[in-house]
Every structure is written in structure tokens, then in C-alpha cells.
Scaffold this active site. Structure first.
Site, PDB file in Angstrom:
ATOM      1  N   SER A  43      -2.540 -33.695 -20.846  1.00 33.49           N
ATOM      2  CA  SER A  43      -2.527 -32.528 -21.739  1.00 33.49           C
ATOM      3  C   SER A  43      -3.898 -31.849 -21.722  1.00 33.49           C
ATOM      4  CB  SER A  43      -2.164 -32.955 -23.165  1.00 33.49           C
ATOM      5  OG  SER A  43      -2.921 -34.080 -23.566  1.00 33.49           O
ATOM      6  N   ASP A  84      -3.956 -41.119 -17.934  1.00 31.92           N
ATOM      7  CA  ASP A  84      -2.658 -40.521 -17.610  1.00 31.92           C
ATOM      8  C   ASP A  84      -2.635 -40.117 -16.136  1.00 31.92           C
ATOM      9  OD1 ASP A  84      -0.168 -39.709 -18.346  1.00 31.92           O
ATOM     10  OD2 ASP A  84      -0.820 -37.986 -19.539  1.00 31.92           O
ATOM     11  N   LYS A 104      -0.809 -44.454 -17.535  1.00 34.43           N
ATOM     12  CA  LYS A 104       0.504 -44.014 -18.010  1.00 34.43           C
ATOM     13  C   LYS A 104       1.109 -43.133 -16.934  1.00 34.43           C
ATOM     14  CE  LYS A 104       1.123 -40.636 -21.228  1.00 34.43           C
ATOM     15  NZ  LYS A 104       1.960 -39.671 -20.489  1.00 34.43           N
ATOM     16  N   GLU A 159       9.136 -39.323 -25.843  1.00 38.70           N
ATOM     17  CA  GLU A 159       8.775 -37.980 -26.321  1.00 38.70           C
ATOM     18  C   GLU A 159      10.014 -37.137 -26.595  1.00 38.70           C
ATOM     19  OE1 GLU A 159       5.641 -36.074 -24.131  1.00 38.70           O
ATOM     20  OE2 GLU A 159       5.917 -34.162 -25.186  1.00 38.70           O
TER      21      GLU A 159
HETATM   22  O1  KIV Z   1      -0.734 -35.881 -21.872  1.00 46.41           O
HETATM   23  C1  KIV Z   1      -0.566 -36.293 -23.021  1.00 46.41           C
HETATM   24  O2  KIV Z   1      -1.354 -36.016 -23.926  1.00 46.41           O
HETATM   25  C2  KIV Z   1       0.613 -37.102 -23.273  1.00 46.41           C
HETATM   26  C3  KIV Z   1       0.941 -37.408 -24.699  1.00 46.41           C
HETATM   27  C4  KIV Z   1       1.335 -36.201 -25.414  1.00 46.41           C
HETATM   28  C5  KIV Z   1       1.943 -38.497 -24.805  1.00 46.41           C
HETATM   29  O3  KIV Z   1       1.283 -37.478 -22.368  1.00 46.41           O
END
Ligand code: KIV
Length: 276
Positions: free
Chosen positions: A45, A83, A113, A182
């Protein structure tokens, strides 16, 4: 002491809810760590809230690592999840493992993730075999939102809900230690949470998940472009920040800032230098 994957997993067994917030830089990471947040997620994000992209799709590995390293520097004791950006795990299991290891080795993350369902099970298995703990992410998966019909609630119908349950179980079986869910109906998230041994981390998925995650800019009211329905603004910082910035702007223009109290004294007034 830094939390371990085992401790995160055991929080579910003990009925302790898990707090997760995104962090993208050292100073915010330090604040979250000082407040006792369980997991810091360096979310892709950041593409939208830090880098000004329209979606998470353009975010690169180098950008993610740059921010993840800063978060680690700011929060040496925190459990940090990196992420995996779009394209870093879609070109084969080998690429996924190479990029997953970069989060651990170069940025000092504790886990990664990735988004996706059954198609990601082989990748999860390979990452875990390489020693990279994986948090899965199902439901609304922003990297592939256009395939899902846009940013909308997933799993409303029973067949879709069944598919999400199969995905969650498959990812758990593949070795994921936790899963972000989500934008799914709250009652479905409750069933998913009850069906899994690994903790579920909800975002737009109701109160019955084992933990919750929000984008820090959303919950602090720092991102004004849009606010999803599931976000609670715990603060509305953007207007406060703008007021402060405007005051600075006015005071500098008016010669009010800096005041004498913000300056340093020397050994004289140095006026003799004017004639030299
Ligand atoms: O990228 C992110 O911030 C996310 C969260 C919203 C779970 O994947």
C-alpha cells in the site's frame, strides 16, 4: 524481545487478539513499536500512500526493500512482515524464493506476505521450506483487484465463500503461519477464523478475526484521496498538519519565524564584517 512466529500463532490459541498496522519508515515504525503493536506490515500500500501510484501494481522489490530496511532500523524489536510486490512471486517458485529471502536477508524482515489462493500453495510451501515464514492474503487482493471486478466485497455468495474456505485451508496446509482476510462478510470471516488453526488478520472482515490490520495513513486520517468503509479514523491528522504547515508558511513570509529563541548567540554582532 522480538516476537516469533510461534508466539504469534500461540496468541490465537490463548484468545489474545493480534494488532497489525502498516509502517513504511523508521520514525513511524518507532512509534508503532513503542505503542506495543504486535506486527508491523511493510505493505505494498506504500505505493499509494507514500509513492503516489494509483494502485499497488507498479511497486517494485527495490522500493519495498528500501522501506522495509527503514522500518527495521526504526523498530529493531518488532515483528516485521514484508509485503511481496506484484510480479515478485508470479514468475515461478524460484523467483518467489529469491525475492522472499531478500526481505529476510537484506531488510531484516521476520516474514513475508503474499496475495492469492490455491494457486499460491506451491509458492508458500517453497518459501517455508527455504525458512521464510509466510502470511497469506485472500478475499480482496488489491494486486489483482481488476480480475475480481474492482475493490469490492468478496465471498458474499455460498459458492464463493466455499472457495475462500478451501483457499484458506490449502494455504494453512502449505505452511502459512497466518492469513490476512480482506473485505469479506463478517460472518464468513468468523467461520474462516473458527476453521483455521492459524490466526486470521481481518481488514474489512468484522470483529471475529483473530487480529486486525489497517493502513496507518487511513487510521490516522493522513490520506485524503479516499477512505474505505471499514476504516475507523482514530485521528484526523491531515487538517492538523495542513494548519501547521500554513502557519509555518505565513510566519516565514512575515518574518515571525524563527524567533530569537530558535537562534544561536555568537561572540559579537559581526557588524565589522560588513565593511570588509
Ligand atoms: O499493503 C497493505 O497495506 C496490505 C494491508 C492492507 C493488508 O496488504
Amino acid at each position: 524481545m522480538r516476537r516469533t512466529v510461534t508466539e504469534i500463532r500461540s496468541m490465537k490459541a490463548k484468545g489474545k487478539r493480534i494488532t497489525v498496522l502498516t509502517a513504511y519508515d523508521a520514525s513511524m515504525a518507532r512509534l508503532l513499536s513503542e505503542c506495543g503493536v504486535d506486527i508491523l506490515l511493510v505493505g505494498d500500500s506504500l505505493g499509494m500512500v507514500m509513492l503516489g501510484y494509483d494502485s499497488t501494481v507498479p511497486v517494485t522489490m527495490e522500493e519495498m526493500l528500501h522501506h522495509a530496511k527503514a522500518v527495521r532500523r526504526g523498530a529493531p524489536e518488532s515483528f516485521i512482515v514484508g509485503d511481496m510486490p506484484y510480479g515478485s512471486y508470479h514468475t515461478g517458485v524460484r523467483d518467489a524464493v529469491i525475492n522472499g529471502l531478500r526481505f529476510i536477508k537484506e531488510a531484516g524482515c521476520d516474514a513475508v506476505k503474499l496475495e492469492g489462493g490455491l494457486a499460491m500453495c506451491e509458492t508458500v510451501r517453497a518459501l517455508v521450506a527455504a525458512g521464510v515464514p509466510v502470511m497469506a492474503h485472500i478475499g480482496l487482493t488489491p494486486q489483482t483487484a481488476s480480475q475480481l471486478g474492482g475493490y469490492k466485497v468478496q465471498g458474499k455468495g455460498i459458492e464463493e465463500a466455499r472457495r475462500l474456505l478451501a483457499e484458506a485451508k490449502g494455504l494453512e496446509e502449505a505452511g502459512a503461519f497466518g492469513i490476512v482476510i480482506e473485505c469479506v462478510p463478517s460472518k464468513l470471516a468468523k467461520v474462516l477464523s473458527a476453521s483455521l488453526a492459524m490466526p486470521t488478520i481481518g481488514i474489512g472482515a468484522g470483529v471475529d478475526c483473530d487480529g486486525q490490520v489497517l493502513v496507518i495513513h487511513d487510521m490516522l486520517g493522513m490520506f485524503e484521496k479516499f477512505t474505505p468503509k471499514f476504516v475507523k479514523k482514530y485521528a484526523d491528522l491531515a487538517p492538523l498538519m495542513k494548519a501547521a504547515i500554513k502557519q509555518y508558511d505565513e510566519e516565514v513570509r512575515a518574518g515571525v519565524y524563527p524567533g530569537t529563541e530558535h537562534g544561536f548567540a555568537g561572540e559579537g554582532d559581526y557588524l565589522e564584517l560588513l565593511s570588509q
